[in-house]
Design a protein around this motif. Structure first.
Motif, PDB file in Angstrom:
ATOM      1  N   GLU A 191     -93.796   1.038 -19.059  1.00  0.00           N
ATOM      2  CA  GLU A 191     -92.823   0.299 -19.854  1.00  0.00           C
ATOM      3  C   GLU A 191     -91.402   0.652 -19.417  1.00  0.00           C
ATOM      4  N   ALA A 192     -90.491  -0.286 -19.567  1.00  0.00           N
ATOM      5  CA  ALA A 192     -89.081   0.001 -19.337  1.00  0.00           C
ATOM      6  C   ALA A 192     -88.603   0.918 -20.463  1.00  0.00           C
ATOM      7  N   GLN A 237     -80.667  -2.533 -15.281  1.00  0.00           N
ATOM      8  CA  GLN A 237     -80.917  -1.122 -15.560  1.00  0.00           C
ATOM      9  C   GLN A 237     -82.344  -0.886 -16.050  1.00  0.00           C
ATOM     10  N   LEU A 238     -82.858  -1.790 -16.873  1.00  0.00           N
ATOM     11  CA  LEU A 238     -84.248  -1.664 -17.326  1.00  0.00           C
ATOM     12  C   LEU A 238     -85.213  -1.743 -16.157  1.00  0.00           C
ATOM     13  N   THR A 239     -84.951  -2.655 -15.227  1.00  0.00           N
ATOM     14  CA  THR A 239     -85.822  -2.828 -14.069  1.00  0.00           C
ATOM     15  C   THR A 239     -85.854  -1.569 -13.216  1.00  0.00           C
ATOM     16  N   GLN A 275     -87.683   1.206 -14.912  1.00  0.00           N
ATOM     17  CA  GLN A 275     -89.128   0.979 -14.876  1.00  0.00           C
ATOM     18  C   GLN A 275     -89.692   1.321 -13.501  1.00  0.00           C
ATOM     19  N   TYR A 335     -86.380   2.139 -22.968  1.00  0.00           N
ATOM     20  CA  TYR A 335     -85.121   1.870 -23.657  1.00  0.00           C
ATOM     21  C   TYR A 335     -85.237   2.337 -25.101  1.00  0.00           C
ATOM     22  N   VAL A 344     -80.700  -5.869 -18.043  1.00  0.00           N
ATOM     23  CA  VAL A 344     -82.037  -6.036 -17.458  1.00  0.00           C
ATOM     24  C   VAL A 344     -82.130  -5.340 -16.104  1.00  0.00           C
ATOM     25  N   LEU A 359     -89.517  -8.704 -24.866  1.00  0.00           N
ATOM     26  CA  LEU A 359     -90.057  -7.536 -24.177  1.00  0.00           C
ATOM     27  C   LEU A 359     -91.426  -7.151 -24.733  1.00  0.00           C
ATOM     28  N   ILE A 379     -81.043   4.253 -21.684  1.00  0.00           N
ATOM     29  CA  ILE A 379     -80.568   2.881 -21.858  1.00  0.00           C
ATOM     30  C   ILE A 379     -80.728   2.530 -23.328  1.00  0.00           C
TER      31      ILE A 379
END
Length: 201
Positions: A163-164, A120-122, A125, A166, A118, A149, A133
């Motif tokens: 959006e993140a 890395q997603l943050t 984003q 991934y 999360v 999500l 990712i």
């Protein structure tokens, strides 16, 4: 593989309840070694993380372990890796793992694995990096997270265009090709987000 030289693999420090997950971790390590892609991981010799590293080493792969001092004994630090970095704390560990990696893969794991994914997603984003990712939804392990999500997007907490970024793979064999394909797509998404106001979720 051309752009992706090193992959950070997040995964459990326990074996989990299903032997399939250990087998997948071993297959991931072998795949990295066969492709000549270096592994960056949490430095331990137990659970899925140990399985990934040992399999990569057995296949002649390059492995970098990064572990905080307080976990050296708890996670049975794997001293056989080519590069071992012992950090002062978790923050330094995660920073070094990020800096040494061209992409990130989340295999099955627990709260720590979720937190690393999360994060890395943050940051992706928020436009702080454009490294691919990949969520390895092996045997549906991450399906509840993927549903959450989607729910965040439906509820308006992840705005369109922000959006993140991934990607998802459902088998180990798909992971490295998917990362390589995703690299230019991720870069294009990040370019499209430049100048946009970013909302942290």
């Amino acid at each position: 593989m051309t752009r992706i030289r090193t992959v950070c693999v997040y995964c459990g420090s326990s074996t989990g309840a299903r032997p399939e997950h250990m087998a997948a971790a071993e297959a991931m390590g072998r795949a990295l070694a066969e492709a000549g892609v270096g592994l960056v991981y949490g430095g331990g010799n137990i659970g899925l993380m140990g399985a990934v590293a040992r399999a990569a080493l057995a296949g002649g792969g390059q492995v970098t372990g990064v572990i905080p001092q307080f976990l050296v004994e708890r996670e049975a630090m794997l001293a056989d890796v080519q590069e071992l970095v012992v950090t002062a704390d978790m923050h330094e560990r995660k920073r070094i793992m990020f800096e040494r990696s061209d992409a990130f893969v989340a295999l099955p794991g627990g709260i720590g694995t979720l937190e690393e994914l999360v994060e890395q997603l943050t940051w992706a984003q928020l436009g702080r990096h454009d490294k691919p990712i990949l969520i390895a939804d092996l045997d549906g392990f991450w399906s509840p997270l993927l549903a959450l999500l989607d729910h965040m997007t439906t509820e308006g907490f992840v705005r369109p265009g922000l959006e993140a970024p991934y990607i998802v793979a459902t088998t180990v064999e798909e992971i490295l090709p998917a990362l390589e394909r995703a690299a230019p797509i991720i870069e294009a998404m990040m370019d499209a987000q430049e100048g946009a106001s970013v909302e942290q979720f």
